[in-house]
Design a protein around this motif. Sequence first.
Motif, PDB file in Angstrom:
ATOM      1  N   ALA A 157       4.490   2.621   0.160  1.00  0.00           N
ATOM      2  CA  ALA A 157       5.335   1.746  -0.652  1.00  0.00           C
ATOM      3  C   ALA A 157       4.660   0.443  -1.099  1.00  0.00           C
ATOM      4  N   PRO A 158       3.980  -0.306  -0.205  1.00  0.00           N
ATOM      5  CA  PRO A 158       3.391  -1.565  -0.681  1.00  0.00           C
ATOM      6  C   PRO A 158       2.285  -1.353  -1.709  1.00  0.00           C
ATOM      7  N   TYR A 159       1.610  -0.209  -1.661  1.00  0.00           N
ATOM      8  CA  TYR A 159       0.558   0.076  -2.634  1.00  0.00           C
ATOM      9  C   TYR A 159       1.164   0.407  -3.994  1.00  0.00           C
ATOM     10  N   VAL A 160       2.307   1.108  -3.979  1.00  0.00           N
ATOM     11  CA  VAL A 160       2.988   1.388  -5.234  1.00  0.00           C
ATOM     12  C   VAL A 160       3.423   0.093  -5.897  1.00  0.00           C
ATOM     13  N   GLU A 161       3.952  -0.840  -5.123  1.00  0.00           N
ATOM     14  CA  GLU A 161       4.348  -2.138  -5.686  1.00  0.00           C
ATOM     15  C   GLU A 161       3.129  -2.894  -6.210  1.00  0.00           C
ATOM     16  N   LEU A 162       2.029  -2.839  -5.481  1.00  0.00           N
ATOM     17  CA  LEU A 162       0.818  -3.525  -5.902  1.00  0.00           C
ATOM     18  C   LEU A 162       0.256  -2.927  -7.190  1.00  0.00           C
ATOM     19  N   ALA A 163       0.526  -1.653  -7.439  1.00  0.00           N
ATOM     20  CA  ALA A 163       0.025  -0.970  -8.629  1.00  0.00           C
ATOM     21  C   ALA A 163       1.002  -1.026  -9.796  1.00  0.00           C
ATOM     22  N   THR A 164       2.141  -1.695  -9.625  1.00  0.00           N
ATOM     23  CA  THR A 164       3.182  -1.751 -10.657  1.00  0.00           C
ATOM     24  C   THR A 164       3.235  -3.150 -11.244  1.00  0.00           C
ATOM     25  N   ALA A 215      -8.230   3.282  -7.120  1.00  0.00           N
ATOM     26  CA  ALA A 215      -8.499   1.949  -6.564  1.00  0.00           C
ATOM     27  C   ALA A 215      -7.897   1.764  -5.179  1.00  0.00           C
ATOM     28  N   MET A 216      -6.652   2.151  -5.003  1.00  0.00           N
ATOM     29  CA  MET A 216      -5.951   1.867  -3.755  1.00  0.00           C
ATOM     30  C   MET A 216      -6.552   2.551  -2.517  1.00  0.00           C
ATOM     31  N   PRO A 217      -7.182   3.737  -2.629  1.00  0.00           N
ATOM     32  CA  PRO A 217      -7.840   4.296  -1.434  1.00  0.00           C
ATOM     33  C   PRO A 217      -8.909   3.376  -0.848  1.00  0.00           C
ATOM     34  N   LEU A 218      -9.519   2.538  -1.697  1.00  0.00           N
ATOM     35  CA  LEU A 218     -10.507   1.584  -1.190  1.00  0.00           C
ATOM     36  C   LEU A 218      -9.844   0.421  -0.462  1.00  0.00           C
ATOM     37  N   LEU A 219      -8.514   0.324  -0.589  1.00  0.00           N
ATOM     38  CA  LEU A 219      -7.761  -0.720   0.117  1.00  0.00           C
ATOM     39  C   LEU A 219      -6.956  -0.139   1.279  1.00  0.00           C
ATOM     40  N   GLY A 220      -7.218   1.109   1.611  1.00  0.00           N
ATOM     41  CA  GLY A 220      -6.578   1.691   2.786  1.00  0.00           C
ATOM     42  C   GLY A 220      -5.543   2.750   2.523  1.00  0.00           C
ATOM     43  N   LEU A 221      -5.117   2.957   1.271  1.00  0.00           N
ATOM     44  CA  LEU A 221      -4.124   3.981   0.973  1.00  0.00           C
ATOM     45  C   LEU A 221      -4.683   5.359   1.322  1.00  0.00           C
ATOM     46  N   GLY A 222      -3.878   6.151   2.001  1.00  0.00           N
ATOM     47  CA  GLY A 222      -4.330   7.467   2.430  1.00  0.00           C
ATOM     48  C   GLY A 222      -4.947   7.467   3.817  1.00  0.00           C
ATOM     49  N   GLY A 223      -5.089   6.267   4.396  1.00  0.00           N
ATOM     50  CA  GLY A 223      -5.668   6.156   5.734  1.00  0.00           C
ATOM     51  C   GLY A 223      -4.632   6.308   6.835  1.00  0.00           C
ATOM     52  N   GLU A 224      -5.030   5.948   8.045  1.00  0.00           N
ATOM     53  CA  GLU A 224      -4.147   6.107   9.198  1.00  0.00           C
ATOM     54  C   GLU A 224      -4.117   4.837  10.030  1.00  0.00           C
ATOM     55  N   LEU A 225      -3.010   4.685  10.759  1.00  0.00           N
ATOM     56  CA  LEU A 225      -2.805   3.538  11.641  1.00  0.00           C
ATOM     57  C   LEU A 225      -2.646   4.028  13.076  1.00  0.00           C
ATOM     58  N   ARG A 226      -3.215   3.268  14.006  1.00  0.00           N
ATOM     59  CA  ARG A 226      -2.981   3.550  15.425  1.00  0.00           C
ATOM     60  C   ARG A 226      -1.581   3.084  15.801  1.00  0.00           C
ATOM     61  N   ARG A 227      -0.992   3.755  16.745  1.00  0.00           N
ATOM     62  CA  ARG A 227       0.317   3.332  17.251  1.00  0.00           C
ATOM     63  C   ARG A 227       0.146   2.153  18.202  1.00  0.00           C
ATOM     64  N   GLU A 228       1.108   1.236  18.178  1.00  0.00           N
ATOM     65  CA  GLU A 228       1.050   0.119  19.120  1.00  0.00           C
ATOM     66  C   GLU A 228       1.242   0.600  20.546  1.00  0.00           C
ATOM     67  N   MET A 229       2.047   1.633  20.687  1.00  0.00           N
ATOM     68  CA  MET A 229       2.271   2.218  22.005  1.00  0.00           C
ATOM     69  C   MET A 229       2.183   3.741  21.881  1.00  0.00           C
ATOM     70  N   GLY A 230       1.519   4.350  22.816  1.00  0.00           N
ATOM     71  CA  GLY A 230       1.395   5.798  22.817  1.00  0.00           C
ATOM     72  C   GLY A 230       0.185   6.261  22.031  1.00  0.00           C
TER      73      GLY A 230
END
Length: 413
Positions: A248-255, A224-239
């Motif tokens: 971590a937040p996905y583990v909490e959401l799944a607990t 379920a969580m991969p459909l909510l972004g788990l395993g994806g990537e984030l752009r850096r704010e700088m660089g």
Amino acid sequence: MRTDTLAIDFGTSNSAVALAYDGGIYRIPIEREGDTLPTAVFFPAGGGAMRIGAAAGAALIAGEEGRYMRALKSVLGLPLLHESRLIAGRRRTLAAIITEFLRELKARSEAATGLRFPRALSGRPVHFHTNDAEKDAQAEADLRACYRAAGFEAVEFLPEPEAAAIACQGLGRPADLGLIVDIGGGTSDFSVFTNGANGPGIVASHGIRLGGTDFDRATSLAHAMPLLGLGGELRREMGSGLLPVPRAPYVELATWAKIPFLYTPETRRLAADMAKMAVDGRAMARFQRVVEDELGHELAFAVERGKIVANRPGGEWRIAMGFIEPGLAAPLDRAGLDAALASERGTLGAAAVETLTLAGVTAEQIGRVILVGGSSLMGFVAEEMRALCPGAEILTSEAFTAVVDGLALAARK
């Protein structure tokens, strides 16, 4: 025969109460004439009495404003149990909530029977916490304090697999040695036992902190969580370059036990920041919506339903997530479920082997394996036990009531 002692199976997912009498065992109908009720509570946002069991789940499904909580047993022995939290407009501790739940079980049992129960015989896992004697002792002390605060003058404890052995002694063909495998919502417990004229003799018991809620978490994180972004990537704010989406937040959401505490300003800011920087903005927007609209429990129930259906022979299901986005679903079949739970299966098998080692017996000496607990119905449990004890008879008892039945029989003496 004692009639002043109430047998209570206070479980992570479900609870039950019973009383033994000359003709057998009376499972007290504490909810809609049923033998068990979900170990769940709901606090209406506008105030009013705490609801428990099916009424708590119904309030959540109906979309009532308030706070739903489940898997309360898993916090016993932890500092979180005594931390004061703002819940439905009042500051409460989880210890106080467990106390209220037990007080309600007592009141319903006395109303249904016309008896008074000053004493309780409660089940407990062999270990509340794996390989941590201090936390384990604290958890029992915490639960004892909750029972006393709920109005019981005295409480004694019996390990849950030993209670199940009492209830299941006559099940299956006679065998010198049997193995109870009790897989509940939060723990897995094992007992090697012998037959005896006065009841089963416990040779050795062992337990680990692993159960159905862990199966739910593993399934959710894998499917379920991969459909909510788990395993994806984030752009850096700088660089330049990309960063992995934090897990971590996905583990909490799944607990189950942690979901109510995920809805904080800090988590909402994190979700908003990740939505801005996500490479897959659509998936991350779904995570943001779950946090903003407090849909964690709806998601957990969807995963649980998907797990149950996929576990059936030939079962194929989708984790239906249309409440997050129309048409959103994660495919789930038995093969996918088994892959998600491979690690949990290995841990379970290793714990069963450790139990045999503690008992000083070999797998070939086990004549019957008796499965109890709601999560023992997962197909991989029987498969793992059959592989471990190929010569044993694999039996399924009353999955949800074997423990409380054994507690009632023990309380009668």
